[in-house]
Design a protein around this motif. Structure first.
Motif, short mmCIF file in Angstrom:
data_model
loop_
_atom_site.label_atom_id
_atom_site.label_comp_id
_atom_site.label_asym_id
_atom_site.label_seq_id
_atom_site.Cartn_x
_atom_site.Cartn_y
_atom_site.Cartn_z
N MET A 1 -57.57 11.58 29.51
CA MET A 1 -56.96 11.97 28.24
C MET A 1 -57.53 11.21 27.05
SD MET A 1 -54.74 14.42 28.63
CE MET A 1 -55.86 15.17 29.80
N LEU A 2 -58.77 10.70 27.20
CA LEU A 2 -59.45 10.03 26.10
C LEU A 2 -60.70 10.82 25.74
CD1 LEU A 2 -59.20 6.30 27.21
CD2 LEU A 2 -58.23 7.25 25.12
N LEU A 3 -60.87 11.10 24.48
CA LEU A 3 -62.04 11.84 24.00
C LEU A 3 -62.83 10.95 23.05
CD1 LEU A 3 -63.39 14.69 24.04
CD2 LEU A 3 -62.20 15.10 21.88
N PRO A 4 -64.03 10.49 23.46
CA PRO A 4 -64.85 9.69 22.54
C PRO A 4 -65.36 10.55 21.39
CG PRO A 4 -66.06 10.18 24.56
CD PRO A 4 -64.66 10.68 24.78
N ALA B 1 -60.21 3.75 17.07
CA ALA B 1 -61.55 3.66 16.50
C ALA B 1 -62.53 4.33 17.45
CB ALA B 1 -61.94 2.19 16.29
N GLY B 2 -63.05 5.49 17.03
CA GLY B 2 -64.06 6.18 17.83
C GLY B 2 -63.52 6.93 19.02
N GLN B 3 -62.21 7.07 19.14
CA GLN B 3 -61.62 7.79 20.27
C GLN B 3 -60.36 8.54 19.84
OE1 GLN B 3 -61.02 4.55 23.15
NE2 GLN B 3 -62.32 5.68 24.56
N LEU B 4 -60.12 9.65 20.54
CA LEU B 4 -58.87 10.38 20.40
C LEU B 4 -58.19 10.35 21.74
CD1 LEU B 4 -57.19 12.15 18.43
CD2 LEU B 4 -58.33 14.13 19.43
N CYS B 5 -56.91 9.99 21.75
CA CYS B 5 -56.15 9.84 22.99
C CYS B 5 -54.96 10.79 22.93
CB CYS B 5 -55.69 8.40 23.15
SG CYS B 5 -54.58 8.12 24.55
N LEU B 6 -54.75 11.53 24.01
CA LEU B 6 -53.61 12.44 24.09
C LEU B 6 -52.65 11.95 25.15
CD1 LEU B 6 -52.55 15.15 22.91
CD2 LEU B 6 -53.49 16.23 24.96
N LEU B 7 -51.37 11.92 24.82
CA LEU B 7 -50.35 11.43 25.74
C LEU B 7 -49.38 12.55 26.05
CD1 LEU B 7 -49.44 8.96 27.27
CD2 LEU B 7 -48.13 8.25 25.28
N PRO B 8 -49.60 13.29 27.15
CA PRO B 8 -48.70 14.38 27.52
C PRO B 8 -47.48 13.86 28.26
CG PRO B 8 -50.54 14.29 29.04
CD PRO B 8 -50.77 13.21 28.02
N PRO B 9 -46.52 14.73 28.57
CA PRO B 9 -45.32 14.29 29.28
C PRO B 9 -45.64 13.65 30.63
CG PRO B 9 -45.04 16.51 28.43
CD PRO B 9 -46.47 16.16 28.23
N SER B 10 -44.83 12.67 30.99
CA SER B 10 -44.93 11.97 32.27
C SER B 10 -46.19 11.13 32.42
CB SER B 10 -44.83 12.95 33.45
OG SER B 10 -43.60 13.64 33.39
N ARG B 11 -46.87 10.86 31.31
CA ARG B 11 -48.00 9.94 31.31
C ARG B 11 -47.70 8.81 30.34
NH1 ARG B 11 -48.31 14.80 33.89
NH2 ARG B 11 -50.13 14.88 35.25
N ALA B 12 -48.45 7.73 30.47
CA ALA B 12 -48.25 6.59 29.58
C ALA B 12 -49.61 6.10 29.09
CB ALA B 12 -47.52 5.46 30.31
N ALA B 13 -49.63 5.61 27.87
CA ALA B 13 -50.84 5.00 27.31
C ALA B 13 -50.67 3.50 27.30
CB ALA B 13 -51.09 5.51 25.89
#
Length: 254
Positions: free
Chosen positions: A150-153, A54-66
């Motif tokens: 890696m979060l874009l509001p 809600a209100g954010q876009l999150c990108l999860l590239p390799p070797s990262r965790a959300a």
């Protein structure tokens, strides 16, 4: 039992264990909008996952965790082939972890710990033996992990709806956007500052970084990515990437 994650009927909340782990490799996959009573740590070993909140876009590239706290609505879209690990923690265990969605760097220790946790049977006893120690290590590493940008509001003003319907396309320059939406550049700037905490140019640069990582993580080369994102040359793209992340694309993905 990792294949259960790919099925719409899979629900980690129906299991009594404190921790439910999943190891899976999926092709193009869309989870749909959903939420859990548990917190979720989603680790991408290979490929790229886009998480819509809600209100954010999150990108999860390799070797990262959300890290997604309990009862947060989210939608995960996996592009191409994604090899991932997912760990679901009860609300009680999640209480000591961040209260907001975040993307973290996965240390070698956390990566090593996630593997046996993701492979553990669903009826594992997490109160004793090696699994108790693995869980405590996992929680400690999550708490101490470095946050990743890696979060874009996303703005919610209705005038900017056309911009958000094509988030895979390079956002236009501010003057072009102003013409499209019928608002002045100053008005758009105020909207972005109020609703995202960023100026439009800063927001656009953050979008470019996330999209660059997404393109590179899904197999596009630097020349293709530079062209798609409006850079005049490969070197300009690499310089931008280094300015935003502190490292070159090659080192970042290595």
């Amino acid at each position: 039992m990792a294949w259960l994650e790919a099925q719409a009927s899979f629900d980690p909340d129906v299991y009594p264990a404190e921790v439910i782990g999943i190891a899976a490799c999926l092709g193009n996959h869309d989870s749909g909008l959903h939420e859990h009573e548990r917190g979720q740590l989603l680790f991408t070993r290979q490929g790229c996952t886009r998480i819509t909140l809600a209100g954010q876009l999150c990108l999860l590239p390799p070797s990262r965790a959300a890290w997604i706290p309990p009862r947060v609505s989210h939608r995960a879209v996996m592009q191409h082939s994604v090899d991932y690990r997912s760990v679901y923690l009860t609300a009680q265990l999640s209480a000591s972890l961040p209260r907001k969605v975040c993307v973290i760097e996965v240390s070698p220790l956390l990566q090593a710990v996630l593997e046996p946790i993701a492979m553990a049977p669903f009826d594992t006893d997490w109160q004793q033996g090696k699994f108790m120690h693995l869980l405590q290590l996992c929680l400690g590493e999550i708490r101490e992990a470095s946050l990743q940008p890696m979060l874009l509001p996303l703005p919610w003003d209705h005038r900017l709806a056309p911009l958000l319907t094509t988030l895979e396309d390079l956002p236009p320059q501010l003057d072009v956007l102003a013409t499209r939406v019928g608002a002045s550049s100053k008005t758009i700037g105020r909207i972005f500052q109020r609703e995202t905490g960023m100026g439009y140019q800063q927001w656009r640069q953050q979008w470019r970084l996330m999209r660059a990582i997404e393109l590179l993580a899904t197999g596009r080369n630097i020349s293709y990515s530079a062209f798609e994102l409006g850079f005049t040359s490969d070197s300009a793209f690499i310089a931008f990437f280094k300015a935003m992340t502190g490292t070159t694309p090659g080192v970042y993905f290595r």
